[in-house]
Enzyme design. Structure first.
Site, PDB file in Angstrom:
ATOM      1  N   CYS A 144       0.802  -1.228   0.000  1.00 16.66           N
ATOM      2  CA  CYS A 144       0.000   0.000   0.000  1.00 16.66           C
ATOM      3  C   CYS A 144       0.834   1.277   0.000  1.00 16.66           C
ATOM      4  O   CYS A 144       0.284   2.364  -0.147  1.00 16.66           O
ATOM      5  CB  CYS A 144      -0.961  -0.006   1.188  1.00 16.66           C
ATOM      6  N   HIS A 145       2.125   1.168   0.115  1.00 16.11           N
ATOM      7  CA  HIS A 145       2.995   2.360   0.196  1.00 16.11           C
ATOM      8  C   HIS A 145       4.208   2.139  -0.685  1.00 16.11           C
ATOM      9  O   HIS A 145       5.225   1.664  -0.205  1.00 16.11           O
ATOM     10  CB  HIS A 145       3.411   2.585   1.649  1.00 16.11           C
ATOM     11  N   PHE A 146       4.187   2.407  -1.862  1.00 16.12           N
ATOM     12  CA  PHE A 146       3.129   2.890  -2.733  1.00 16.12           C
ATOM     13  C   PHE A 146       2.841   1.822  -3.791  1.00 16.12           C
ATOM     14  O   PHE A 146       3.740   1.061  -4.138  1.00 16.12           O
ATOM     15  CB  PHE A 146       3.570   4.176  -3.450  1.00 16.12           C
TER      16      PHE A 146
END
Length: 172
Positions: free
Chosen positions: A70-72
Site C-alpha cells: 500500500c505504500h506505494f
C-alpha cells in the site's frame, strides 16, 4: 521481577505486546503489524556511545510485508515513519527492561534525517539505539540517539528520541 536478558526473540517481543514480558505494570510493545522488529540482538545497561545503554534490534524484510502493498502501489517502499516508530518502540522497551512501569508514549525527537530507503529486495533492517539520559523517578523517561540501517548501510538517523512511561494516560 523483570526479565532482563541481553537478547529477545520474536515470541518474547510478542509476549511484551500482551503485557507478559515485564509484568502487568511494564510497558508493552505494539502488537501485530505495528511491532517493527523481529528480535532484539543486544541490550546493555552501560554500553553505547554515551555509556548509558545500548539496544540493537532487527527486522527481516520480505516483499510480502504489509506496508509494501500500500505504500506505494507500483513503487513499494517502507514508510520512514515506521523506522522512526521502531526506534521509539525500542526506547520504551529499554525503559521496561530497566524496571520502569507505565504505558509508553513517544514525546518527541530532536532531528530526523532520511538518506536512503527500505525496498522489498532488502534483506534486513537493523536499529541501533544509544541512550543519552535515563530518568527513573516519578517521571520515567529515556532520551537516545538512533539509527536505522538497511543491509548494513545507515539510512535514517534520529537525535534526542524521547519516550516517557505514564501510569495514567487519560490527561496525556
Amino acid at each position: 521481577m523483570v526479565d532482563k536478558r541481553e537478547s529477545y526473540t520474536k515470541e518474547d517481543l510478542e509476549a511484551s505486546g500482551r503485557g507478559e514480558l515485564f509484568g502487568a505494570g511494564g510497558p508493552p510493545l505494539p502488537a501485530g503489524n505495528m511491532l517493527m522488529m523481529d528480535r532484539v540482538v543486544k541490550m546493555t545497561e552501560d554500553g553505547g556511545t554515551y555509556g548509558k545503554g545500548y539496544v540493537e534490534a532487527e527486522l527481516d524484510i520480505n516483499p510480502d510485508l504489509w506496508f509494501f502493498g500500500c505504500h506505494f502501489i507500483g513503487d513499494p517502499v517502507m514508510p520512514g515513519c515506521l523506522g522512526l516508530d521502531a526506534m521509539w518502540q525500542l526506547v520504551g522497551f529499554y525503559l521496561g527492561w530497566l524496571g520502569g512501569e507505565g504505558k509508553g508514549r513517544a514525546l518527541g525527537v530532536g532531528e530526523v534525517k532520511f538518506t536512503g530507503q527500505v525496498l522489498p529486495d532488502a534483506k534486513k533492517v537493523t536499529y541501533r539505539i544509544n541512550f543519552k539520559r535515563i530518568i527513573m523517578r516519578k517521571l520515567i523517561m529515556g532520551v537516545a540517539d538512533g539509527e536505522v540501517l538497511v543491509d548494513g548501510k545507515v539510512i535514517y538517523t534520529a537525535t534526542d528520541l524521547k519516550v516517557g512511561l505514564f501510569k495514567d494516560t487519560n490527561a496525556f
